[in-house]
Design a protein around this motif. Structure first.
Motif, mmCIF file in Angstrom:
data_model
loop_
_atom_site.group_PDB
_atom_site.id
_atom_site.type_symbol
_atom_site.label_atom_id
_atom_site.label_comp_id
_atom_site.label_asym_id
_atom_site.label_seq_id
_atom_site.Cartn_x
_atom_site.Cartn_y
_atom_site.Cartn_z
ATOM 1 N N VAL A 81 0.844 -1.197 0.000
ATOM 2 C CA VAL A 81 0.000 0.000 0.000
ATOM 3 C C VAL A 81 0.874 1.239 0.000
ATOM 4 O O VAL A 81 1.780 1.382 0.832
ATOM 5 C CB VAL A 81 -0.923 0.044 1.236
ATOM 6 N N TYR A 82 0.614 2.134 -0.946
ATOM 7 C CA TYR A 82 1.272 3.446 -0.957
ATOM 8 C C TYR A 82 0.254 4.475 -0.511
ATOM 9 O O TYR A 82 -0.827 4.591 -1.090
ATOM 10 C CB TYR A 82 1.795 3.772 -2.362
ATOM 11 N N VAL A 83 0.601 5.230 0.531
ATOM 12 C CA VAL A 83 -0.302 6.224 1.109
ATOM 13 C C VAL A 83 0.226 7.617 0.826
ATOM 14 O O VAL A 83 1.335 7.970 1.245
ATOM 15 C CB VAL A 83 -0.446 6.018 2.635
ATOM 16 N N ALA A 84 -0.557 8.425 0.120
ATOM 17 C CA ALA A 84 -0.189 9.809 -0.196
ATOM 18 C C ALA A 84 -1.418 10.680 -0.004
ATOM 19 O O ALA A 84 -2.094 11.062 -0.963
ATOM 20 C CB ALA A 84 0.344 9.918 -1.625
ATOM 21 N N VAL A 85 -1.725 10.971 1.253
ATOM 22 C CA VAL A 85 -2.910 11.761 1.588
ATOM 23 C C VAL A 85 -2.482 12.982 2.388
ATOM 24 O O VAL A 85 -1.329 13.116 2.789
ATOM 25 C CB VAL A 85 -3.917 10.919 2.406
ATOM 26 N N GLY A 86 -3.414 13.885 2.657
ATOM 27 C CA GLY A 86 -3.126 15.051 3.483
ATOM 28 C C GLY A 86 -2.641 14.630 4.858
ATOM 29 O O GLY A 86 -3.046 13.585 5.392
ATOM 30 N N LYS A 87 -1.780 15.440 5.453
ATOM 31 C CA LYS A 87 -1.156 15.078 6.721
ATOM 32 C C LYS A 87 -2.167 14.737 7.810
ATOM 33 O O LYS A 87 -1.953 13.798 8.591
ATOM 34 C CB LYS A 87 -0.256 16.227 7.193
ATOM 35 N N LYS A 88 -3.244 15.477 7.867
ATOM 36 C CA LYS A 88 -4.230 15.252 8.915
ATOM 37 C C LYS A 88 -4.993 13.943 8.732
ATOM 38 O O LYS A 88 -5.596 13.436 9.685
ATOM 39 C CB LYS A 88 -5.219 16.417 8.957
ATOM 40 N N SER A 89 -4.961 13.399 7.524
ATOM 41 C CA SER A 89 -5.748 12.192 7.229
ATOM 42 C C SER A 89 -5.000 10.897 7.469
ATOM 43 O O SER A 89 -5.591 9.816 7.411
ATOM 44 C CB SER A 89 -6.215 12.241 5.767
ATOM 45 N N VAL A 90 -3.695 10.963 7.728
ATOM 46 C CA VAL A 90 -2.893 9.743 7.844
ATOM 47 C C VAL A 90 -3.403 8.801 8.933
ATOM 48 O O VAL A 90 -3.581 7.595 8.671
ATOM 49 C CB VAL A 90 -1.407 10.089 8.068
ATOM 50 N N PRO A 91 -3.666 9.244 10.174
ATOM 51 C CA PRO A 91 -4.146 8.298 11.195
ATOM 52 C C PRO A 91 -5.429 7.581 10.791
ATOM 53 O O PRO A 91 -5.559 6.366 10.976
ATOM 54 C CB PRO A 91 -4.362 9.189 12.421
ATOM 55 N N GLU A 92 -6.372 8.329 10.238
ATOM 56 C CA GLU A 92 -7.634 7.712 9.823
ATOM 57 C C GLU A 92 -7.404 6.670 8.739
ATOM 58 O O GLU A 92 -8.008 5.578 8.765
ATOM 59 C CB GLU A 92 -8.593 8.791 9.328
ATOM 60 N N VAL A 93 -6.538 6.969 7.783
ATOM 61 C CA VAL A 93 -6.252 6.020 6.704
ATOM 62 C C VAL A 93 -5.592 4.761 7.254
ATOM 63 O O VAL A 93 -5.943 3.635 6.874
ATOM 64 C CB VAL A 93 -5.365 6.670 5.626
ATOM 65 N N LEU A 94 -4.641 4.913 8.171
ATOM 66 C CA LEU A 94 -3.979 3.744 8.758
ATOM 67 C C LEU A 94 -4.984 2.855 9.467
ATOM 68 O O LEU A 94 -4.948 1.624 9.333
ATOM 69 C CB LEU A 94 -2.889 4.191 9.733
ATOM 70 N N GLN A 95 -5.877 3.460 10.236
ATOM 71 C CA GLN A 95 -6.884 2.668 10.938
ATOM 72 C C GLN A 95 -7.813 1.950 9.961
ATOM 73 O O GLN A 95 -8.189 0.792 10.169
ATOM 74 C CB GLN A 95 -7.676 3.551 11.889
ATOM 75 N N THR A 96 -8.175 2.638 8.871
ATOM 76 C CA THR A 96 -9.031 2.013 7.860
ATOM 77 C C THR A 96 -8.340 0.817 7.213
ATOM 78 O O THR A 96 -8.952 -0.251 7.032
ATOM 79 C CB THR A 96 -9.408 3.041 6.783
ATOM 80 N N LEU A 97 -7.070 0.963 6.890
ATOM 81 C CA LEU A 97 -6.324 -0.138 6.281
ATOM 82 C C LEU A 97 -6.254 -1.338 7.207
ATOM 83 O O LEU A 97 -6.402 -2.495 6.767
ATOM 84 C CB LEU A 97 -4.913 0.328 5.918
ATOM 85 N N LEU A 98 -6.054 -1.097 8.477
ATOM 86 C CA LEU A 98 -5.986 -2.207 9.432
ATOM 87 C C LEU A 98 -7.348 -2.872 9.578
ATOM 88 O O LEU A 98 -7.429 -4.108 9.677
ATOM 89 C CB LEU A 98 -5.476 -1.703 10.788
#
Length: 347
Positions: free
Chosen positions: A69-86
């Motif tokens: 997985v390559y993650v390139a989102v806004g800085k504020k969105s990183v925690p939410e994206v990580l939780q979604t991936l898990l």
């Protein structure tokens, strides 16, 4: 090694202009199965159309074969994206996350990275193609051991630390300061663990920027320097395309995929002025490292760069101590506690 089945999270300029063109040139090692973002749309990149799906609607079943997985989102969105991936069962995946990785006020979410099979940072500034000449010149011995670098409007914020670490063969920042100069300009003075030093002159302006790397007996630069053992790095052109770089009698050559990624812009541009194109090549080289069983930029290096940059922007000073050096457990505990007070937890 079989190719990675990968998904990309994000659809901004970074994905369109850097990541997707690079992924398209390593399809033997990375198969981009899907692109996800908040909004469904069609993304045009690298002469191709990519259907972008809404990540919130993704299911674990449809991502069952994804392992990268390559993650390139806004800085504020990183925690939410990580939780979604898990939640989608992607703890098995190798994660490549874009800079600046994580905001300090979100530092408590650093623990999420440990739940993935592997994590590294997409800091393409550590793999710019002109670096090849630096190590060739240093090995030749004409300039002696490299001791310092000056980036004059040619490096930006946390990326500057990664660039300096690379060309100076340094592992971590010991201390740094940011001094304001006239006309809204600023200078960063950085000292690294091996005693080497960097000066970064702001603001960034790649079109006018330059670099000078100094050894004990000479220098490497893209400027005209009337001094002994001065190696001037220049692009090598073939049919209008940048096909490599030259310094005196030393030449490095780009391969076909890298030449394609270097296309565009002014054919007469110097080295730093080609930064956007060189970052595409750098990204490609990071993917090749991963495809060969290695990794990109280490997570703690990326977090250190972000942390030092934060200190310089907020206070003008940084010194490595057990409570400020993100590599140290007390510092990680401290920032986790501060982060827990800064923002409400995600659901």
């Amino acid at each position: 090694m079989p190719p990675y089945n990968c998904i990309i999270i994000g659809s901004g300029k970074r994905v369109r202009e850097t990541a997707l063109p690079a992924f398209a040139r390593v399809e033997n090692a990375f198969r981009v199965a899907r692109v996800f973002a908040r909004t469904e749309k069609t993304l045009d990149a690298n002469g191709r159309a990519y259907a972008v799906s809404n990540l919130a609607r993704a299911t674990a079943a449809e991502l069952a074969d994804v392992n990268f997985v390559y993650v390139a989102v806004g800085k504020k969105s990183v925690p939410e994206v990580l939780q979604t991936l898990l939640r989608l069962g992607l703890a098995r995946a190798t994660l490549l996350v874009d800079t600046p990785v994580l905001l300090l006020k979100d530092f408590r979410y650093i623990k999420l990275f440990g739940d993935f099979a592997g994590v590294s940072v997409a800091e393409d500034c550590i793999a710019l193609p002109w670096y090849d000449l630096i190590f060739m010149i240093e090995k030749r011995g004409d300039i002696g051991a490299i001791r310092s670098v000056e980036f004059d409007r040619s490096a930006y914020a946390y990326h500057a630390f990664a660039m300096a670490k690379t060309v100076l063969s340094a592992a971590r920042v010991s201390r740094a300061r940011r001094v304001r100069i006239d006309g809204g300009r600023a200078r960063r003075d950085i000292t690294f663990n091996n005693g080497s030093a960097a000066i970064v002159r702001e603001p960034r302006d790649y079109a006018a920027g330059s670099f000078t790397i100094r050894g004990v007996k000479g220098c490497i630069t893209e400027k005209d320097m009337n001094e002994p053992n001065a190696y001037k790095i220049e692009p090598v052109l073939a049919g209008g395309d940048c096909s490599g770089f030259r310094a005196l009698d030393l030449i490095t050559h780009l391969d076909d995929a890298e030449i394609q990624l270097m296309r565009g812009g002014d054919p007469g541009a110097g080295v730093t002025a080609r930064m956007d194109a060189m970052k595409r090549v750098g990204f490609l080289r990071l993917l090749r490292r991963i495809g060969a069983g290695g990794s990109a930029y280490p997570l703690l290096d990326g977090l250190e760069d972000t942390t030092v940059d934060w200190f310089l922007e907020k206070t003008g000073h940084y010194r490595s101590t057990p409570i400020t050096n993100i590599r140290r457990a007390p510092a990680r505990a401290f920032f986790t506690i501060i982060s827990s007070l800064a923002r409400p937890k995600l659901k």
